[in-house]
Motif scaffolding. Structure first.
Motif, PDB file in Angstrom:
ATOM      1  N   MET A 135      12.189   1.394  16.349  1.00 48.48           N
ATOM      2  CA  MET A 135      13.113   0.361  15.877  1.00 48.48           C
ATOM      3  C   MET A 135      14.157   0.914  14.914  1.00 48.48           C
ATOM      4  O   MET A 135      13.901   1.884  14.199  1.00 48.48           O
ATOM      5  CB  MET A 135      12.314  -0.742  15.162  1.00 48.48           C
ATOM      6  N   ASN A 136      15.333   0.262  14.856  1.00 48.62           N
ATOM      7  CA  ASN A 136      16.329   0.590  13.834  1.00 48.62           C
ATOM      8  C   ASN A 136      15.851   0.134  12.467  1.00 48.62           C
ATOM      9  O   ASN A 136      15.979   0.855  11.487  1.00 48.62           O
ATOM     10  CB  ASN A 136      17.667  -0.091  14.128  1.00 48.62           C
ATOM     11  N   LYS A 137      15.371  -1.100  12.414  1.00 49.66           N
ATOM     12  CA  LYS A 137      14.913  -1.703  11.158  1.00 49.66           C
ATOM     13  C   LYS A 137      13.557  -2.349  11.407  1.00 49.66           C
ATOM     14  O   LYS A 137      13.343  -2.966  12.439  1.00 49.66           O
ATOM     15  CB  LYS A 137      15.915  -2.749  10.671  1.00 49.66           C
ATOM     16  N   PRO A 138      12.636  -2.233  10.448  1.00 52.90           N
ATOM     17  CA  PRO A 138      11.271  -2.714  10.672  1.00 52.90           C
ATOM     18  C   PRO A 138      11.046  -4.179  10.245  1.00 52.90           C
ATOM     19  O   PRO A 138      10.231  -4.470   9.379  1.00 52.90           O
ATOM     20  CB  PRO A 138      10.431  -1.766   9.813  1.00 52.90           C
ATOM     21  N   TYR A 139      11.759  -5.085  10.857  1.00 57.79           N
ATOM     22  CA  TYR A 139      11.588  -6.502  10.572  1.00 57.79           C
ATOM     23  C   TYR A 139      10.777  -7.155  11.680  1.00 57.79           C
ATOM     24  O   TYR A 139      11.092  -6.980  12.864  1.00 57.79           O
ATOM     25  CB  TYR A 139      12.936  -7.225  10.483  1.00 57.79           C
ATOM     26  N   ILE A 140       9.760  -7.929  11.292  1.00 57.03           N
ATOM     27  CA  ILE A 140       8.994  -8.720  12.257  1.00 57.03           C
ATOM     28  C   ILE A 140       8.935 -10.157  11.762  1.00 57.03           C
ATOM     29  O   ILE A 140       8.542 -10.417  10.622  1.00 57.03           O
ATOM     30  CB  ILE A 140       7.566  -8.191  12.455  1.00 57.03           C
ATOM     31  N   PHE A 141       9.327 -11.060  12.636  1.00 51.02           N
ATOM     32  CA  PHE A 141       9.200 -12.493  12.396  1.00 51.02           C
ATOM     33  C   PHE A 141       8.130 -12.979  13.370  1.00 51.02           C
ATOM     34  O   PHE A 141       8.348 -13.015  14.575  1.00 51.02           O
ATOM     35  CB  PHE A 141      10.540 -13.195  12.629  1.00 51.02           C
TER      36      PHE A 141
ATOM     37  N   ASN B 234       1.894 -16.160  13.692  1.00 48.42           N
ATOM     38  CA  ASN B 234       0.995 -15.605  12.678  1.00 48.42           C
ATOM     39  C   ASN B 234      -0.183 -14.894  13.332  1.00 48.42           C
ATOM     40  O   ASN B 234      -1.326 -15.040  12.901  1.00 48.42           O
ATOM     41  CB  ASN B 234       0.508 -16.690  11.708  1.00 48.42           C
ATOM     42  N   MET B 235       0.092 -14.134  14.367  1.00 46.27           N
ATOM     43  CA  MET B 235      -0.975 -13.478  15.101  1.00 46.27           C
ATOM     44  C   MET B 235      -1.277 -12.069  14.595  1.00 46.27           C
ATOM     45  O   MET B 235      -2.309 -11.507  14.902  1.00 46.27           O
ATOM     46  CB  MET B 235      -0.668 -13.450  16.591  1.00 46.27           C
ATOM     47  N   LEU B 236      -0.367 -11.508  13.811  1.00 52.37           N
ATOM     48  CA  LEU B 236      -0.577 -10.178  13.263  1.00 52.37           C
ATOM     49  C   LEU B 236      -1.080 -10.292  11.833  1.00 52.37           C
ATOM     50  O   LEU B 236      -0.809 -11.272  11.139  1.00 52.37           O
ATOM     51  CB  LEU B 236       0.724  -9.369  13.321  1.00 52.37           C
ATOM     52  N   ASP B 237      -1.768  -9.276  11.378  1.00 54.30           N
ATOM     53  CA  ASP B 237      -2.287  -9.239  10.013  1.00 54.30           C
ATOM     54  C   ASP B 237      -1.143  -8.865   9.066  1.00 54.30           C
ATOM     55  O   ASP B 237      -0.661  -7.723   9.081  1.00 54.30           O
ATOM     56  CB  ASP B 237      -3.415  -8.217   9.931  1.00 54.30           C
TER      57      ASP B 237
ATOM     58  N   ILE C 106       2.656  -5.070   6.457  1.00 56.40           N
ATOM     59  CA  ILE C 106       3.390  -4.682   5.247  1.00 56.40           C
ATOM     60  C   ILE C 106       2.977  -3.275   4.800  1.00 56.40           C
ATOM     61  O   ILE C 106       3.822  -2.461   4.419  1.00 56.40           O
ATOM     62  CB  ILE C 106       3.191  -5.724   4.142  1.00 56.40           C
ATOM     63  N   SER C 107       1.674  -2.969   4.897  1.00 54.42           N
ATOM     64  CA  SER C 107       1.203  -1.638   4.498  1.00 54.42           C
ATOM     65  C   SER C 107       1.765  -0.541   5.409  1.00 54.42           C
ATOM     66  O   SER C 107       1.884   0.614   5.001  1.00 54.42           O
ATOM     67  CB  SER C 107      -0.320  -1.576   4.478  1.00 54.42           C
ATOM     68  N   MET C 108       2.134  -0.898   6.638  1.00 45.95           N
ATOM     69  CA  MET C 108       2.756   0.058   7.556  1.00 45.95           C
ATOM     70  C   MET C 108       4.255   0.210   7.304  1.00 45.95           C
ATOM     71  O   MET C 108       4.917   1.013   7.949  1.00 45.95           O
ATOM     72  CB  MET C 108       2.540  -0.377   9.012  1.00 45.95           C
ATOM     73  N   GLY C 109       4.792  -0.598   6.383  1.00 46.12           N
ATOM     74  CA  GLY C 109       6.210  -0.478   6.054  1.00 46.12           C
ATOM     75  C   GLY C 109       7.102  -1.513   6.702  1.00 46.12           C
ATOM     76  O   GLY C 109       8.324  -1.405   6.628  1.00 46.12           O
ATOM     77  N   TYR C 110       6.507  -2.515   7.328  1.00 45.45           N
ATOM     78  CA  TYR C 110       7.300  -3.584   7.934  1.00 45.45           C
ATOM     79  C   TYR C 110       7.722  -4.614   6.896  1.00 45.45           C
ATOM     80  O   TYR C 110       6.999  -4.870   5.934  1.00 45.45           O
ATOM     81  CB  TYR C 110       6.487  -4.320   9.009  1.00 45.45           C
TER      82      TYR C 110
END
Length: 99
Positions: free
Chosen positions: A69-75, A79-82, A87-91
């Motif tokens: 990815m260019n930028k690590p944004y997840i929407f 709410n299926m991901l932890d 966040i700990s992975m840098g997202y």
């Protein structure tokens, strides 16, 4: 489809993936691409929006996906991901109803 149409209305470039659903052919254009894999869908994107609860998306190697990815944004609309793990992975992770 609502989110896809809104993004296209805002002139966004949209890449989509779903293991079963297909975008109607009349919507495919230079600004909308149906991808064959999640990895293809996240190539050089500025954000990922999750709008489905397919288990496939929980099992993805999200650390690897971040590199694509260019930028690590997840929407995360489901709410299926932890959140803490993402966040700990840098997202920059945003779950609907959270934050």
């Amino acid at each position: 489809m609502y989110i896809i149409n809104r993004l296209l209305d805002e002139q966004a470039l949209v890449r989509v993936h779903d293991p079963l659903a297909k975008v109607p052919a009349y919507l495919i254009s230079q600004r909308l691409t149906q991808c064959h894999s999640p990895e293809q869908a996240v190539q050089k994107v500025d954000a990922v929006i999750i709008c489905t609860e397919w288990p496939l998306y929980q099992k993805i190697d999200w650390l690897y996906m971040k590199e694509l990815m260019n930028k690590p944004y997840i929407f995360d609309g489901r709410n299926m991901l932890d959140a803490k793990q993402m966040i700990s992975m840098g997202y920059d992770y945003y779950g609907v109803g959270n934050r």
